[in-house]
Design an enzyme around this catalytic site. Structure first.
Site, PDB file in Angstrom:
ATOM      1  N   LYS A  42      49.148  46.919  60.006  1.00  0.00           N
ATOM      2  CA  LYS A  42      47.926  48.207  59.732  1.00  0.00           C
ATOM      3  C   LYS A  42      47.097  48.089  60.616  1.00  0.00           C
ATOM      4  O   LYS A  42      46.008  49.140  61.020  1.00  0.00           O
ATOM      5  CB  LYS A  42      47.172  47.569  58.599  1.00  0.00           C
ATOM      6  N   ARG A  91      43.823  52.483  41.430  1.00  0.00           N
ATOM      7  CA  ARG A  91      42.747  53.458  41.473  1.00  0.00           C
ATOM      8  C   ARG A  91      43.035  54.872  40.701  1.00  0.00           C
ATOM      9  O   ARG A  91      42.412  55.610  40.305  1.00  0.00           O
ATOM     10  CB  ARG A  91      42.106  53.802  42.628  1.00  0.00           C
ATOM     11  N   SER A 129      39.778  52.256  52.291  1.00  0.00           N
ATOM     12  CA  SER A 129      39.169  51.632  53.721  1.00  0.00           C
ATOM     13  C   SER A 129      39.448  52.758  54.816  1.00  0.00           C
ATOM     14  O   SER A 129      38.650  52.781  55.858  1.00  0.00           O
ATOM     15  CB  SER A 129      39.756  50.358  54.015  1.00  0.00           C
TER      16      SER A 129
HETATM   17  N1  COA Z   1      38.517  50.234  46.230  1.00  0.00           N
HETATM   18  C1  COA Z   1      38.547  50.651  47.280  1.00  0.00           C
HETATM   19  N2  COA Z   1      39.574  50.594  47.893  1.00  0.00           N
HETATM   20  C2  COA Z   1      40.554  50.259  47.578  1.00  0.00           C
HETATM   21  C3  COA Z   1      40.626  49.503  46.384  1.00  0.00           C
HETATM   22  C4  COA Z   1      39.343  49.604  45.520  1.00  0.00           C
HETATM   23  N3  COA Z   1      39.515  48.928  44.550  1.00  0.00           N
HETATM   24  N4  COA Z   1      41.851  48.842  46.083  1.00  0.00           N
HETATM   25  C5  COA Z   1      42.662  49.237  47.368  1.00  0.00           C
HETATM   26  N5  COA Z   1      41.961  50.054  48.023  1.00  0.00           N
HETATM   27  C6  COA Z   1      42.428  50.826  49.142  1.00  0.00           C
HETATM   28  C7  COA Z   1      42.136  49.829  50.401  1.00  0.00           C
HETATM   29  O1  COA Z   1      40.936  50.069  50.933  1.00  0.00           O
HETATM   30  C8  COA Z   1      43.321  50.294  51.421  1.00  0.00           C
HETATM   31  O2  COA Z   1      42.984  51.400  52.062  1.00  0.00           O
HETATM   32  P1  COA Z   1      43.639  51.854  53.400  1.00  0.00           P
HETATM   33  O3  COA Z   1      45.236  51.639  53.157  1.00  0.00           O
HETATM   34  O4  COA Z   1      43.325  53.120  53.594  1.00  0.00           O
HETATM   35  O5  COA Z   1      43.134  50.911  54.556  1.00  0.00           O
HETATM   36  C9  COA Z   1      44.582  50.780  50.342  1.00  0.00           C
HETATM   37  O6  COA Z   1      43.868  50.819  49.156  1.00  0.00           O
HETATM   38  C10 COA Z   1      45.467  49.571  50.375  1.00  0.00           C
HETATM   39  O7  COA Z   1      44.705  48.502  50.292  1.00  0.00           O
HETATM   40  P2  COA Z   1      45.110  47.117  49.442  1.00  0.00           P
HETATM   41  O8  COA Z   1      45.373  47.613  48.247  1.00  0.00           O
HETATM   42  O9  COA Z   1      44.180  46.238  49.915  1.00  0.00           O
HETATM   43  O10 COA Z   1      46.545  46.825  50.067  1.00  0.00           O
HETATM   44  P3  COA Z   1      46.643  46.363  51.412  1.00  0.00           P
HETATM   45  O11 COA Z   1      47.909  47.506  51.816  1.00  0.00           O
HETATM   46  O12 COA Z   1      45.635  46.363  52.181  1.00  0.00           O
HETATM   47  O13 COA Z   1      47.273  44.931  50.918  1.00  0.00           O
HETATM   48  C11 COA Z   1      48.717  43.077  50.733  1.00  0.00           C
HETATM   49  C12 COA Z   1      48.539  44.654  50.605  1.00  0.00           C
HETATM   50  C13 COA Z   1      48.051  42.297  51.521  1.00  0.00           C
HETATM   51  C14 COA Z   1      48.132  42.433  49.350  1.00  0.00           C
HETATM   52  C15 COA Z   1      50.361  42.965  50.619  1.00  0.00           C
HETATM   53  O14 COA Z   1      50.664  43.723  51.887  1.00  0.00           O
HETATM   54  C16 COA Z   1      50.559  41.444  51.103  1.00  0.00           C
HETATM   55  O15 COA Z   1      50.611  40.839  50.043  1.00  0.00           O
HETATM   56  N6  COA Z   1      50.785  41.114  52.405  1.00  0.00           N
HETATM   57  C17 COA Z   1      50.914  39.702  52.623  1.00  0.00           C
HETATM   58  C18 COA Z   1      52.529  39.490  52.948  1.00  0.00           C
HETATM   59  C19 COA Z   1      53.241  39.356  51.949  1.00  0.00           C
HETATM   60  O16 COA Z   1      53.124  38.508  51.224  1.00  0.00           O
HETATM   61  N7  COA Z   1      54.249  40.685  51.830  1.00  0.00           N
HETATM   62  C20 COA Z   1      55.223  40.450  50.883  1.00  0.00           C
HETATM   63  C21 COA Z   1      54.482  41.292  49.628  1.00  0.00           C
HETATM   64  S1  COA Z   1      55.686  41.401  48.594  1.00  0.00           S
END
Ligand code: COA
Length: 161
Positions: A42, A91, A129
């Protein structure tokens, strides 16, 4: 029986929507480990250490929260902390497909972990974010979306301090 949970995400940066979800999780579980993923794919604006520090500062008002950074698989972090519940936020309906895929894949990787979904307050349903980063970088007001500490870091990063 004590039940603890893992809340993983990239938190680049942590928003009021994330805080709302962490607060809800902290009232449901005995302990919540907020796990900040490195997520190099990302290309985060903030380093892993900076994101961990901001989540720690923003959640300092909540008693049963731990914050850690990680760069491996989420299920491995759950295993290391002996956690059987992963919390994720929904969300809007548009989040569902990705979350469904993620939770099934995590279950495939570790059948002892269950994913639980919470919904943030609807006033946070449109925050993300990347939108917050974009608004900050284009001169907009993000004070309603993030903690003042996060706002000042964002403004500094965007050369607006
Ligand atoms: N309020 C505000 N924003 C929120 C939110 C909330 N309650 N919940 C999610 N979001 C937003 C985040 O800000 C983020 O925004 P952006 O993409 O515009 O930056 C988006 O939603 C997605 O964020 P999030 O839900 O945190 O997902 P992510 O992509 O950041 O994280 C992981 C996903 C890290 C959990 C996932 O990629 C992971 O598990 N990675 C580790 C490696 C792994 O295990 N991979 C195999 C997975 S099966």
């Amino acid at each position: 029986m004590s039940v603890s949970a893992l809340y993983p995400g990239t938190f680049d940066p942590v928003t009021n929507g994330h805080h709302d979800l962490i607060r809800r999780a902290s009232s449901l579980f005995d302990r919540v480990v907020v796990a900040v993923a490195a997520s190099p794919g990302k290309k985060p604006m903030f380093s892993l250490m900076e994101r961990v520090t901001l989540v720690r500062e923003v959640t300092a008002d909540l008693p049963n929260i731990e914050v850690t950074g990680y760069s491996g698989l989420t299920v491995n972090v759950a295993r290391e902390h002996d956690l059987k519940v992963i919390v994720r936020g929904l969300r809007a309906v548009s989040d569902f497909e990705f979350e469904f895929q993620l939770s099934n894949m995590n279950r495939h990787l570790n059948d002892h972990v269950e994913t639980v979904f919470l919904t943030p307050n609807e006033r946070y349903s449109y925050i993300s974010s990347s939108l917050v980063r974009e608004i900050a970088s284009l001169g907009g007001d993000v004070s309603g979306f993030v903690h003042p500490r996060v706002e000042s870091e964002l403004l500094a990063r965007c050369g607006r301090d």
